[in-house]
Design a protein around this motif. Structure first.
Motif, PDB file in Angstrom:
ATOM      1  N   HIS A  65       0.988  -1.084   0.094  1.00  0.00           N
ATOM      2  CA  HIS A  65       0.038  -0.050  -0.220  1.00  0.00           C
ATOM      3  C   HIS A  65       0.760   1.227  -0.022  1.00  0.00           C
ATOM      4  O   HIS A  65       1.940   1.275   0.768  1.00  0.00           O
ATOM      5  N   LEU A  66       0.637   2.211  -0.955  1.00  0.00           N
ATOM      6  CA  LEU A  66       1.391   3.182  -0.997  1.00  0.00           C
ATOM      7  C   LEU A  66       0.739   4.443  -1.471  1.00  0.00           C
ATOM      8  O   LEU A  66      -0.221   4.510  -2.233  1.00  0.00           O
ATOM      9  N   SER A  82      -3.104   8.409 -15.799  1.00  0.00           N
ATOM     10  CA  SER A  82      -4.167   8.864 -15.839  1.00  0.00           C
ATOM     11  C   SER A  82      -4.953   9.589 -14.557  1.00  0.00           C
ATOM     12  O   SER A  82      -5.771  10.300 -14.464  1.00  0.00           O
ATOM     13  N   GLU A  83      -4.218   9.277 -13.349  1.00  0.00           N
ATOM     14  CA  GLU A  83      -4.608   9.336 -12.147  1.00  0.00           C
ATOM     15  C   GLU A  83      -4.363  10.899 -11.677  1.00  0.00           C
ATOM     16  O   GLU A  83      -3.004  11.514 -11.994  1.00  0.00           O
ATOM     17  N   ASP A  84      -5.043  11.558 -10.783  1.00  0.00           N
ATOM     18  CA  ASP A  84      -4.688  12.667 -10.180  1.00  0.00           C
ATOM     19  C   ASP A  84      -3.647  12.677  -9.085  1.00  0.00           C
ATOM     20  O   ASP A  84      -3.936  11.628  -8.170  1.00  0.00           O
ATOM     21  N   LEU A  85      -2.613  13.625  -8.840  1.00  0.00           N
ATOM     22  CA  LEU A  85      -1.808  13.071  -7.765  1.00  0.00           C
ATOM     23  C   LEU A  85      -2.133  14.175  -6.768  1.00  0.00           C
ATOM     24  O   LEU A  85      -2.644  15.193  -6.789  1.00  0.00           O
ATOM     25  N   PRO A  86      -1.717  13.770  -5.318  1.00  0.00           N
ATOM     26  CA  PRO A  86      -1.256  12.333  -4.973  1.00  0.00           C
ATOM     27  C   PRO A  86      -2.628  11.356  -5.229  1.00  0.00           C
ATOM     28  O   PRO A  86      -3.553  11.841  -4.573  1.00  0.00           O
ATOM     29  N   PHE A  87      -2.145   9.932  -5.095  1.00  0.00           N
ATOM     30  CA  PHE A  87      -3.210   8.928  -5.082  1.00  0.00           C
ATOM     31  C   PHE A  87      -2.763   7.702  -4.244  1.00  0.00           C
ATOM     32  O   PHE A  87      -1.617   7.550  -4.269  1.00  0.00           O
ATOM     33  N   GLU A  88      -3.711   7.142  -3.959  1.00  0.00           N
ATOM     34  CA  GLU A  88      -3.254   5.860  -2.893  1.00  0.00           C
ATOM     35  C   GLU A  88      -3.663   4.648  -3.875  1.00  0.00           C
ATOM     36  O   GLU A  88      -4.454   4.614  -4.748  1.00  0.00           O
ATOM     37  N   PHE A 135      -6.897   0.640  -6.379  1.00  0.00           N
ATOM     38  CA  PHE A 135      -6.978   1.859  -5.677  1.00  0.00           C
ATOM     39  C   PHE A 135      -7.969   1.884  -4.664  1.00  0.00           C
ATOM     40  O   PHE A 135      -9.135   1.585  -5.026  1.00  0.00           O
ATOM     41  N   PRO A 136      -7.779   1.929  -3.498  1.00  0.00           N
ATOM     42  CA  PRO A 136      -8.707   2.029  -2.216  1.00  0.00           C
ATOM     43  C   PRO A 136      -9.661   3.200  -2.218  1.00  0.00           C
ATOM     44  O   PRO A 136      -9.392   4.298  -2.688  1.00  0.00           O
TER      45      PRO A 136
END
Length: 95
Positions: A17-18, A61-67, A92-93
């Motif tokens: 998990h990061l 494609s993800e917006d930062l930051p993301f888990e 993606f949790p």
């Protein structure tokens, strides 16, 4: 960059998990290509190839930051804390 160890079937990818903090450009290597990300666990290389760029595209494609939960193998040098093989799935949790 040397050949990833998981390509020879010698290492198992384990879930980590990061938080992805920054995403760099796609880099080329003899074995394919990879996307470097700065994360809460250090620098992670997400691998892809002509066969599958799915994980690279999802992360870009993800917006930062993301888990995320990524199935990783430990890096073999100081450049990358972990590598994410192209055949693994990213999760993606829900927040």
């Amino acid at each position: 960059m040397s050949e990833p160890l998981w390509s020879a079937g010698t290492m198992q990818a384990d879930p980590r998990h990061l938080t992805v903090l920054a995403v760099g450009p796609v880099c080329r290597a003899a074995q394919g290509e990879y996307l470097e990300c700065e994360t809460s666990l250090g620098r992670v290389a997400i691998w892809g190839s002509e066969r599958s760029r799915w994980n690279i595209g999802v992360v870009q494609s993800e917006d930062l930051p993301f888990e995320a939960v990524m199935f990783c193998v430990p890096g073999t040098n100081e450049t990358h804390a972990y590598w994410v093989p192209e055949d693994t799935k990213l999760f993606f949790p829900a927040l």
